[in-house]
Write a protein that holds these residues in place. Structure first.
Motif, PDB file in Angstrom:
ATOM      1  N   VAL A 146      -3.999 -47.152 -66.673  1.00 26.92           N
ATOM      2  CA  VAL A 146      -2.696 -47.352 -66.044  1.00 26.92           C
ATOM      3  C   VAL A 146      -1.602 -47.464 -67.102  1.00 26.92           C
ATOM      4  CG1 VAL A 146      -1.330 -48.899 -64.595  1.00 26.92           C
ATOM      5  CG2 VAL A 146      -3.691 -48.369 -63.962  1.00 26.92           C
ATOM      6  N   PHE A 147      -1.893 -48.162 -68.192  1.00 30.26           N
ATOM      7  CA  PHE A 147      -0.892 -48.313 -69.251  1.00 30.26           C
ATOM      8  C   PHE A 147      -0.514 -46.961 -69.855  1.00 30.26           C
ATOM      9  CE2 PHE A 147      -1.903 -52.992 -70.613  1.00 30.26           C
ATOM     10  CZ  PHE A 147      -1.596 -53.410 -69.319  1.00 30.26           C
ATOM     11  N   GLU A 148      -1.493 -46.059 -69.989  1.00 32.10           N
ATOM     12  CA  GLU A 148      -1.187 -44.724 -70.507  1.00 32.10           C
ATOM     13  C   GLU A 148      -0.137 -44.039 -69.627  1.00 32.10           C
ATOM     14  OE1 GLU A 148      -5.640 -43.785 -72.383  1.00 32.10           O
ATOM     15  OE2 GLU A 148      -4.994 -42.836 -70.516  1.00 32.10           O
ATOM     16  N   GLY A 149      -0.330 -44.127 -68.315  1.00 28.74           N
ATOM     17  CA  GLY A 149       0.613 -43.502 -67.399  1.00 28.74           C
ATOM     18  C   GLY A 149       1.981 -44.165 -67.421  1.00 28.74           C
ATOM     19  N   VAL A 150       1.996 -45.485 -67.507  1.00 32.92           N
ATOM     20  CA  VAL A 150       3.277 -46.203 -67.534  1.00 32.92           C
ATOM     21  C   VAL A 150       4.044 -45.865 -68.803  1.00 32.92           C
ATOM     22  CG1 VAL A 150       4.326 -48.496 -67.692  1.00 32.92           C
ATOM     23  CG2 VAL A 150       2.502 -48.077 -66.043  1.00 32.92           C
ATOM     24  N   TYR A 151       3.351 -45.794 -69.931  1.00 36.67           N
ATOM     25  CA  TYR A 151       4.010 -45.424 -71.191  1.00 36.67           C
ATOM     26  C   TYR A 151       4.727 -44.092 -71.044  1.00 36.67           C
ATOM     27  CZ  TYR A 151       4.499 -43.067 -75.653  1.00 36.67           C
ATOM     28  OH  TYR A 151       4.998 -42.332 -76.694  1.00 36.67           O
ATOM     29  N   ARG A 152       4.043 -43.132 -70.479  1.00 38.13           N
ATOM     30  CA  ARG A 152       4.631 -41.803 -70.365  1.00 38.13           C
ATOM     31  C   ARG A 152       5.802 -41.804 -69.391  1.00 38.13           C
ATOM     32  NH1 ARG A 152      -0.083 -38.016 -68.937  1.00 38.13           N
ATOM     33  NH2 ARG A 152       1.471 -36.396 -69.297  1.00 38.13           N
ATOM     34  N   ASP A 153       5.675 -42.549 -68.306  1.00 33.26           N
ATOM     35  CA  ASP A 153       6.767 -42.599 -67.329  1.00 33.26           C
ATOM     36  C   ASP A 153       8.021 -43.201 -67.959  1.00 33.26           C
ATOM     37  OD1 ASP A 153       7.611 -42.015 -64.691  1.00 33.26           O
ATOM     38  OD2 ASP A 153       7.424 -44.113 -64.113  1.00 33.26           O
ATOM     39  N   VAL A 154       7.851 -44.276 -68.714  1.00 31.24           N
ATOM     40  CA  VAL A 154       8.997 -44.926 -69.345  1.00 31.24           C
ATOM     41  C   VAL A 154       9.605 -44.025 -70.411  1.00 31.24           C
ATOM     42  CG1 VAL A 154       9.697 -46.874 -70.792  1.00 31.24           C
ATOM     43  CG2 VAL A 154       8.208 -47.264 -68.818  1.00 31.24           C
ATOM     44  N   ASN A 155       8.760 -43.369 -71.199  1.00 32.15           N
ATOM     45  CA  ASN A 155       9.268 -42.493 -72.243  1.00 32.15           C
ATOM     46  C   ASN A 155      10.000 -41.291 -71.638  1.00 32.15           C
ATOM     47  OD1 ASN A 155       9.619 -40.776 -74.531  1.00 32.15           O
ATOM     48  ND2 ASN A 155       7.844 -41.710 -75.517  1.00 32.15           N
ATOM     49  N   ILE A 156       9.460 -40.732 -70.582  1.00 26.02           N
ATOM     50  CA  ILE A 156      10.120 -39.615 -69.908  1.00 26.02           C
ATOM     51  C   ILE A 156      11.462 -40.057 -69.338  1.00 26.02           C
ATOM     52  CG2 ILE A 156       9.992 -38.086 -67.895  1.00 26.02           C
ATOM     53  CD1 ILE A 156       6.924 -38.005 -68.435  1.00 26.02           C
ATOM     54  N   ALA A 157      11.500 -41.247 -68.735  1.00 28.03           N
ATOM     55  CA  ALA A 157      12.763 -41.754 -68.189  1.00 28.03           C
ATOM     56  C   ALA A 157      13.801 -41.908 -69.288  1.00 28.03           C
ATOM     57  CB  ALA A 157      12.535 -43.086 -67.477  1.00 28.03           C
ATOM     58  N   LEU A 158      13.388 -42.389 -70.457  1.00 31.20           N
ATOM     59  CA  LEU A 158      14.309 -42.497 -71.581  1.00 31.20           C
ATOM     60  C   LEU A 158      14.832 -41.122 -71.981  1.00 31.20           C
ATOM     61  CD1 LEU A 158      15.712 -43.996 -73.884  1.00 31.20           C
ATOM     62  CD2 LEU A 158      13.565 -43.835 -75.190  1.00 31.20           C
ATOM     63  N   ALA A 159      13.930 -40.149 -72.078  1.00 29.23           N
ATOM     64  CA  ALA A 159      14.354 -38.792 -72.429  1.00 29.23           C
ATOM     65  C   ALA A 159      15.318 -38.237 -71.391  1.00 29.23           C
ATOM     66  CB  ALA A 159      13.131 -37.882 -72.567  1.00 29.23           C
ATOM     67  N   ASN A 160      15.026 -38.473 -70.111  1.00 29.96           N
ATOM     68  CA  ASN A 160      15.911 -37.986 -69.057  1.00 29.96           C
ATOM     69  C   ASN A 160      17.289 -38.652 -69.129  1.00 29.96           C
ATOM     70  OD1 ASN A 160      14.135 -36.142 -67.943  1.00 29.96           O
ATOM     71  ND2 ASN A 160      13.251 -37.618 -66.510  1.00 29.96           N
ATOM     72  N   GLU A 161      17.297 -39.947 -69.417  1.00 21.46           N
ATOM     73  CA  GLU A 161      18.570 -40.646 -69.523  1.00 21.46           C
ATOM     74  C   GLU A 161      19.372 -40.134 -70.715  1.00 21.46           C
ATOM     75  OE1 GLU A 161      19.456 -44.958 -68.149  1.00 21.46           O
ATOM     76  OE2 GLU A 161      18.730 -45.096 -70.212  1.00 21.46           O
ATOM     77  N   LEU A 162      18.692 -39.903 -71.825  1.00 24.30           N
ATOM     78  CA  LEU A 162      19.383 -39.337 -72.986  1.00 24.30           C
ATOM     79  C   LEU A 162      19.882 -37.930 -72.683  1.00 24.30           C
ATOM     80  CD1 LEU A 162      17.032 -40.491 -75.889  1.00 24.30           C
ATOM     81  CD2 LEU A 162      19.235 -41.478 -75.225  1.00 24.30           C
ATOM     82  N   GLY A 163      19.087 -37.166 -71.941  1.00 23.15           N
ATOM     83  CA  GLY A 163      19.495 -35.820 -71.592  1.00 23.15           C
ATOM     84  C   GLY A 163      20.792 -35.778 -70.818  1.00 23.15           C
ATOM     85  N   LEU A 164      21.038 -36.804 -70.029  1.00 22.04           N
ATOM     86  CA  LEU A 164      22.266 -36.852 -69.235  1.00 22.04           C
ATOM     87  C   LEU A 164      23.505 -37.062 -70.095  1.00 22.04           C
ATOM     88  CD1 LEU A 164      21.034 -38.993 -66.200  1.00 22.04           C
ATOM     89  CD2 LEU A 164      21.151 -36.510 -66.408  1.00 22.04           C
ATOM     90  N   LEU A 165      23.314 -37.392 -71.362  1.00 19.26           N
ATOM     91  CA  LEU A 165      24.445 -37.585 -72.268  1.00 19.26           C
ATOM     92  C   LEU A 165      24.967 -36.276 -72.850  1.00 19.26           C
ATOM     93  CD1 LEU A 165      23.093 -40.612 -74.344  1.00 19.26           C
ATOM     94  CD2 LEU A 165      24.603 -40.685 -72.337  1.00 19.26           C
ATOM     95  N   ALA A 166      24.250 -35.187 -72.611  1.00 16.08           N
ATOM     96  CA  ALA A 166      24.604 -33.935 -73.284  1.00 16.08           C
ATOM     97  C   ALA A 166      26.034 -33.510 -73.010  1.00 16.08           C
ATOM     98  CB  ALA A 166      23.629 -32.828 -72.857  1.00 16.08           C
ATOM     99  N   ASP A 167      26.469 -33.589 -71.757  1.00 15.77           N
ATOM    100  CA  ASP A 167      27.819 -33.131 -71.422  1.00 15.77           C
ATOM    101  C   ASP A 167      28.884 -34.017 -72.057  1.00 15.77           C
ATOM    102  OD1 ASP A 167      26.622 -31.184 -69.945  1.00 15.77           O
ATOM    103  OD2 ASP A 167      26.909 -32.159 -68.013  1.00 15.77           O
TER     104      ASP A 167
END
Length: 482
Positions: free
Chosen positions: A231-252
């Protein structure tokens, strides 16, 4: 002969296992269950696969695989069945009566309140209990909320079988397997975690997987720890992906290519940022955080926020599309939009939790005419008018959204299509030299080549092998499927 609490030497138990003297039953012949059963068969020579679907059982007993896109599986199933090393049945109790090792690999879904639903696992446990004998070993590979083996399965098996805990073994040995590389993964791509409800269960399970896998077997303190690892493996990836997605929204707002910034930041080994994308899919990352969020008192604000961010990405995609259409004078409600890729991963015939389905729903809700293009599934089943790749040039489209970049999309003649708005959620297509208005999540720049996820997509492996050189890196399309 049983593996649990046996007075035989370890070498004798290993020989008995690999020579077929210890029958194995594998419960669940889905995308991961059938490859697991086939590898058990090639290792032990005495496996019965159990599935509730008679069509699946009929296919397997005929020596065929119903699983699409799994290299080597067709031949392995055919070889094992023809050699009488693998059989299949819908009769779980009968299979349990013959088996001495019972391997459970069925999905744990969520109910309408996002709580884990153990109904399927408990139903399989009933079948196992009907044939459970002293010395048997039960192995759960299904991903489970931490504590399930100890608090649910052990008392359930004991009550239904009439045996006492300590007369049979129970271990959690999580599958660490990705669609498209299942045989490679099961045979030893990653260390195999094993944890039992008691020390003897851990020892017995370690013997099994040391034979099954060429990689290290990693015993942990107990079954609950092993459940937490998965479960921790999956949570790590979900949190990391969310961070990447949030950073991606800064592009504009920053007017930079966030992908370029992420790629460059990942030159440092301590930085392992994932790739932004249109959402998270599959029977892995979108589900496993809820195994903690719904069961524990700790609020886990970071994990919950990550879920919200990733669940909201399909709406972000449609918002960006609506804005880009408005810039060329087109109202989304009057537009015809093609959604490219409905499965949750390239090359995998699975739509569970696919962000593309939410994109389709959101477009329909906002009044767009939605078409779907996917080489593996019928878009009509998901609310989109089907269009073949070869018919795109005549489709009179206002826009296209790339959600899942199948390799087949390389055939799209973008230069021959009328100019349109293209939102590329994966940075996967090259529209240089065309007249399309292109928007890429995370703001890739000209000269920053698109990723080639569709050709050889190792992304979303259970330990996050990926196109990047950064360890732990993966893109956002989910994980393994039972």
């Amino acid at each position: 002969m049983g593996l649990y609490d046996s007075d035989r030497t370890e070498s004798r138990l290993r020989a008995a296992l690999t020579e077929g003297e210890i029958p194995v039953a594998v419960y669940g012949l889905g995308k991961m269950g059938l490859p697991l059963a086939a590898v058990y068969a090639e290792t032990t020579g005495n496996v019965t696969g159990v599935d509730v679907d008679p069509d699946v059982v009929e296919t397997v007993t005929a020596g065929e695989s119903h699983v699409v896109g799994e290299p080597g599986l067709d031949d392995l199933v055919a070889d094992q069945v023809s050699a009488d090393r693998l059989d299949a049945t819908t009769d779980g109790p009968a299979a349990a009566a013959d088996a001495r090792v019972h391997v459970v690999i069925v999905p744990t879904l969520l109910d309408e309140d996002d709580r884990p639903n153990l109904t399927t696992v408990e139903s399989v446990a009933d079948d196992v209990a009907a044939g459970l004998e002293p010395g048997d070993l039960v192995v759960a590979e299904s991903t489970l909320p931490p504590g399930t083996c100890r608090d649910v399965l052990l008392p359930h098996l004991a009550a239904e079988s009439g045996l006492e805990p300590g007369e049979f073994g129970l271990a959690f040995c999580p599958e660490r397997t990705s669609s498209g590389t299942a045989l490679r993964d099961i045979r030893g791509q990653y260390p195999k975690v094993v944890g039992g409800v008691d020390d003897e269960s851990t020892r017995a399970a370690a013997i099994v997987y040391d034979e099954l896998s060429s990689n290290e077997v990693h015993p942990v303190s107990d079954a609950t720890t092993a459940e937490a690892v998965k479960v921790f493996e999956g949570v790590y990836r979900d949190v990391n992906i969310a961070l990447a997605n949030e950073l991606g929204l800064l592009a504009d707002e920053l007017d930079v290519s966030v992908r370029e910034a992420i790629d460059t930041a990942n030159d440092l080994p301590m930085c392992q940022l994932h790739d932004p994308g249109p959402g998270v899919g599959g029977h892995c990352i979108p589900y496993y955080p809820h195994f903690l969020l719904s069961e524990l008192d700790e609020p886990m604000a970071l994990t919950r926020t990550a879920r919200d961010v990733n669940d909201g990405m399909p709406s972000v995609v449609v918002d960006r599309l609506e804005r880009e259409l408005a810039a060329v004078g087109t109202d989304l409600a009057d537009a015809t939009v093609a959604v490219l890729g409905l499965t949750y991963r390239p090359g995998v015939e699975e739509t569970r939790a696919s962000p593309a389905l939410d994109v389709v729903d959101e477009l329909n809700e906002r009044g767009a005419a939605v078409a779907g293009v996917d080489p593996l599934v019928d878009p009509a089943a998901y609310g989109a008018r089907p269009i073949a790749i070869d018919d795109l040039a005549d489709a009179d489209l206002d826009a296209a959204v790339v959600v899942t970049p199948h390799e087949a999309f390389d055939r799209i003649p973008w230069a021959e299509l009328d100019p349109m708005v293209v939102v590329d959620g994966r940075d996967a297509i090259d529209l240089a030299g065309t007249d399309h208005r292109t928007y890429t999540l995370a703001g890739s720049r000209d000269g920053h080549p698109p990723r080639e996820f569709g050709r050889d997509d190792p992304a979303s492996g259970p330990t996050s092998d990926s196109p990047s050189t950064a360890p732990g890196r993966t893109e956002t399309d989910g994980g393994e499927d039972v």
